[in-house]
Design a protein around this motif. Sequence first.
Motif, PDB file in Angstrom:
ATOM      1  N   MET A   1       0.841  -1.174   0.000  1.00  0.00           N
ATOM      2  CA  MET A   1       0.000   0.000   0.000  1.00  0.00           C
ATOM      3  C   MET A   1       0.895   1.248   0.000  1.00  0.00           C
ATOM      4  O   MET A   1       1.830   1.354   0.766  1.00  0.00           O
ATOM      5  N   THR A   2       0.591   2.183  -0.842  1.00  0.00           N
ATOM      6  CA  THR A   2       1.349   3.416  -0.940  1.00  0.00           C
ATOM      7  C   THR A   2       0.500   4.573  -0.427  1.00  0.00           C
ATOM      8  O   THR A   2      -0.650   4.729  -0.827  1.00  0.00           O
ATOM      9  N   LEU A   3       1.085   5.374   0.472  1.00  0.00           N
ATOM     10  CA  LEU A   3       0.380   6.529   1.004  1.00  0.00           C
ATOM     11  C   LEU A   3       0.759   7.762   0.201  1.00  0.00           C
ATOM     12  O   LEU A   3       1.936   7.974  -0.092  1.00  0.00           O
ATOM     13  N   PRO A   4      -0.228   8.626  -0.144  1.00  0.00           N
ATOM     14  CA  PRO A   4       0.138   9.874  -0.803  1.00  0.00           C
ATOM     15  C   PRO A   4       0.919  10.761   0.166  1.00  0.00           C
ATOM     16  O   PRO A   4       0.656  10.754   1.374  1.00  0.00           O
ATOM     17  N   LEU A   5       1.890  11.524  -0.357  1.00  0.00           N
ATOM     18  CA  LEU A   5       2.706  12.385   0.500  1.00  0.00           C
ATOM     19  C   LEU A   5       1.846  13.354   1.306  1.00  0.00           C
ATOM     20  O   LEU A   5       2.201  13.715   2.426  1.00  0.00           O
ATOM     21  N   SER A   6       0.708  13.758   0.763  1.00  0.00           N
ATOM     22  CA  SER A   6      -0.144  14.726   1.459  1.00  0.00           C
ATOM     23  C   SER A   6      -0.713  14.172   2.761  1.00  0.00           C
ATOM     24  O   SER A   6      -1.166  14.931   3.610  1.00  0.00           O
ATOM     25  N   THR A   7      -0.683  12.857   2.944  1.00  0.00           N
ATOM     26  CA  THR A   7      -1.202  12.267   4.183  1.00  0.00           C
ATOM     27  C   THR A   7      -0.112  12.080   5.233  1.00  0.00           C
ATOM     28  O   THR A   7      -0.403  11.699   6.356  1.00  0.00           O
ATOM     29  N   LEU A   8       1.131  12.364   4.868  1.00  0.00           N
ATOM     30  CA  LEU A   8       2.248  12.184   5.787  1.00  0.00           C
ATOM     31  C   LEU A   8       2.498  13.457   6.585  1.00  0.00           C
ATOM     32  O   LEU A   8       2.231  14.556   6.105  1.00  0.00           O
ATOM     33  N   PRO A   9       3.056  13.319   7.793  1.00  0.00           N
ATOM     34  CA  PRO A   9       3.350  14.520   8.583  1.00  0.00           C
ATOM     35  C   PRO A   9       4.457  15.335   7.925  1.00  0.00           C
ATOM     36  O   PRO A   9       5.431  14.783   7.425  1.00  0.00           O
ATOM     37  N   GLY A  10       4.278  16.643   7.906  1.00  0.00           N
ATOM     38  CA  GLY A  10       5.265  17.536   7.313  1.00  0.00           C
ATOM     39  C   GLY A  10       5.396  18.798   8.140  1.00  0.00           C
ATOM     40  O   GLY A  10       4.886  18.879   9.257  1.00  0.00           O
ATOM     41  N   GLY A  11       6.072  19.786   7.606  1.00  0.00           N
ATOM     42  CA  GLY A  11       6.261  21.041   8.317  1.00  0.00           C
ATOM     43  C   GLY A  11       6.955  22.057   7.433  1.00  0.00           C
ATOM     44  O   GLY A  11       7.153  21.824   6.244  1.00  0.00           O
ATOM     45  N   ASP A  12       7.346  23.176   8.046  1.00  0.00           N
ATOM     46  CA  ASP A  12       7.983  24.237   7.267  1.00  0.00           C
ATOM     47  C   ASP A  12       9.362  24.616   7.813  1.00  0.00           C
ATOM     48  O   ASP A  12       9.922  25.644   7.460  1.00  0.00           O
ATOM     49  N   GLU A  13       9.928  23.769   8.650  1.00  0.00           N
ATOM     50  CA  GLU A  13      11.237  24.047   9.244  1.00  0.00           C
ATOM     51  C   GLU A  13      12.365  23.875   8.229  1.00  0.00           C
ATOM     52  O   GLU A  13      12.189  23.268   7.180  1.00  0.00           O
ATOM     53  N   ARG A  14      13.548  24.408   8.618  1.00  0.00           N
ATOM     54  CA  ARG A  14      14.763  24.272   7.802  1.00  0.00           C
ATOM     55  C   ARG A  14      15.535  23.033   8.268  1.00  0.00           C
ATOM     56  O   ARG A  14      15.814  22.890   9.447  1.00  0.00           O
ATOM     57  N   VAL A  15      15.875  22.189   7.312  1.00  0.00           N
ATOM     58  CA  VAL A  15      16.575  20.938   7.591  1.00  0.00           C
ATOM     59  C   VAL A  15      17.895  20.939   6.833  1.00  0.00           C
ATOM     60  O   VAL A  15      17.932  21.217   5.632  1.00  0.00           O
ATOM     61  N   LEU A  16      18.970  20.626   7.541  1.00  0.00           N
ATOM     62  CA  LEU A  16      20.274  20.443   6.913  1.00  0.00           C
ATOM     63  C   LEU A  16      20.484  18.945   6.737  1.00  0.00           C
ATOM     64  O   LEU A  16      20.471  18.192   7.707  1.00  0.00           O
ATOM     65  N   LEU A  17      20.651  18.511   5.489  1.00  0.00           N
ATOM     66  CA  LEU A  17      20.817  17.101   5.147  1.00  0.00           C
ATOM     67  C   LEU A  17      22.247  16.873   4.689  1.00  0.00           C
ATOM     68  O   LEU A  17      22.715  17.503   3.734  1.00  0.00           O
ATOM     69  N   VAL A  18      22.960  15.969   5.376  1.00  0.00           N
ATOM     70  CA  VAL A  18      24.362  15.701   5.088  1.00  0.00           C
ATOM     71  C   VAL A  18      24.532  14.230   4.717  1.00  0.00           C
ATOM     72  O   VAL A  18      24.281  13.346   5.537  1.00  0.00           O
ATOM     73  N   SER A  19      24.931  13.983   3.466  1.00  0.00           N
ATOM     74  CA  SER A  19      25.210  12.620   3.017  1.00  0.00           C
ATOM     75  C   SER A  19      26.218  12.676   1.884  1.00  0.00           C
ATOM     76  O   SER A  19      26.125  13.534   1.001  1.00  0.00           O
ATOM     77  N   ARG A  20      27.169  11.769   1.898  1.00  0.00           N
ATOM     78  CA  ARG A  20      28.178  11.707   0.829  1.00  0.00           C
ATOM     79  C   ARG A  20      27.594  11.128  -0.454  1.00  0.00           C
ATOM     80  O   ARG A  20      28.164  11.279  -1.517  1.00  0.00           O
ATOM     81  N   ASP A  21      26.464  10.450  -0.348  1.00  0.00           N
ATOM     82  CA  ASP A  21      25.836   9.799  -1.498  1.00  0.00           C
ATOM     83  C   ASP A  21      24.869  10.771  -2.169  1.00  0.00           C
ATOM     84  O   ASP A  21      23.836  11.128  -1.606  1.00  0.00           O
ATOM     85  N   SER A  22      25.203  11.201  -3.388  1.00  0.00           N
ATOM     86  CA  SER A  22      24.385  12.207  -4.073  1.00  0.00           C
ATOM     87  C   SER A  22      22.975  11.702  -4.366  1.00  0.00           C
ATOM     88  O   SER A  22      22.023  12.494  -4.354  1.00  0.00           O
ATOM     89  N   ASP A  23      22.813  10.402  -4.622  1.00  0.00           N
ATOM     90  CA  ASP A  23      21.478   9.855  -4.864  1.00  0.00           C
ATOM     91  C   ASP A  23      20.622   9.909  -3.600  1.00  0.00           C
ATOM     92  O   ASP A  23      19.438  10.219  -3.653  1.00  0.00           O
ATOM     93  N   VAL A  24      21.233   9.604  -2.462  1.00  0.00           N
ATOM     94  CA  VAL A  24      20.524   9.674  -1.183  1.00  0.00           C
ATOM     95  C   VAL A  24      20.117  11.117  -0.904  1.00  0.00           C
ATOM     96  O   VAL A  24      18.973  11.398  -0.537  1.00  0.00           O
ATOM     97  N   ARG A  25      21.051  12.046  -1.091  1.00  0.00           N
ATOM     98  CA  ARG A  25      20.744  13.472  -0.874  1.00  0.00           C
ATOM     99  C   ARG A  25      19.588  13.911  -1.755  1.00  0.00           C
ATOM    100  O   ARG A  25      18.647  14.547  -1.296  1.00  0.00           O
ATOM    101  N   ALA A  26      19.657  13.570  -3.028  1.00  0.00           N
ATOM    102  CA  ALA A  26      18.622  14.011  -3.971  1.00  0.00           C
ATOM    103  C   ALA A  26      17.252  13.439  -3.625  1.00  0.00           C
ATOM    104  O   ALA A  26      16.252  14.172  -3.618  1.00  0.00           O
ATOM    105  N   SER A  27      17.187  12.152  -3.330  1.00  0.00           N
ATOM    106  CA  SER A  27      15.875  11.552  -3.039  1.00  0.00           C
ATOM    107  C   SER A  27      15.311  12.037  -1.710  1.00  0.00           C
ATOM    108  O   SER A  27      14.122  12.355  -1.609  1.00  0.00           O
TER     109      SER A  27
END
Length: 130
Positions: free
Chosen positions: A1-27
């Motif tokens: 079962m796939t949930l639409p993103l609109s049903t997931l919890p979200g917010g408007d905060e600023r997030v710093l994402l650090v990963s050496r893997d460019s595919d992980v960062r992008a997704s």
Amino acid sequence: MTLPLSTLPGGDERVLLVSRDSDVRASMQQILEALGYTVLTTDTLENVANDPAEAGAPELVICERSEKAERAERNWLDSLKESGRAVPQIALLQAGSDPERVAPDADAHIFRPVAVLELARAVRRVLEKK
């Protein structure tokens, strides 16, 4: 079962994402932005300003951690705590890693590959605790 993103919890905060893997960062960036967050990305904390306050004032750091974590990254994360800006951190770990050994100071842990629902819930849970 796939949930639409609109049903997931979200917010408007600023997030710093650090990963050496460019595919992980992008997704992960794409998912977090779809959930409403402003996302700053980097492959290493060495690319972020030395002063954590200059890093765009993230309200959450999601940082790839391993047993071989770079000293500069650990120092940067420690400097956040020492500056009095207790920015919560989610450790992004390889499957099978021991969170207590690799990132005992993190507020939460998520494992690669990251499930969308797990990411959405972890981010919201950590941000609501701060």
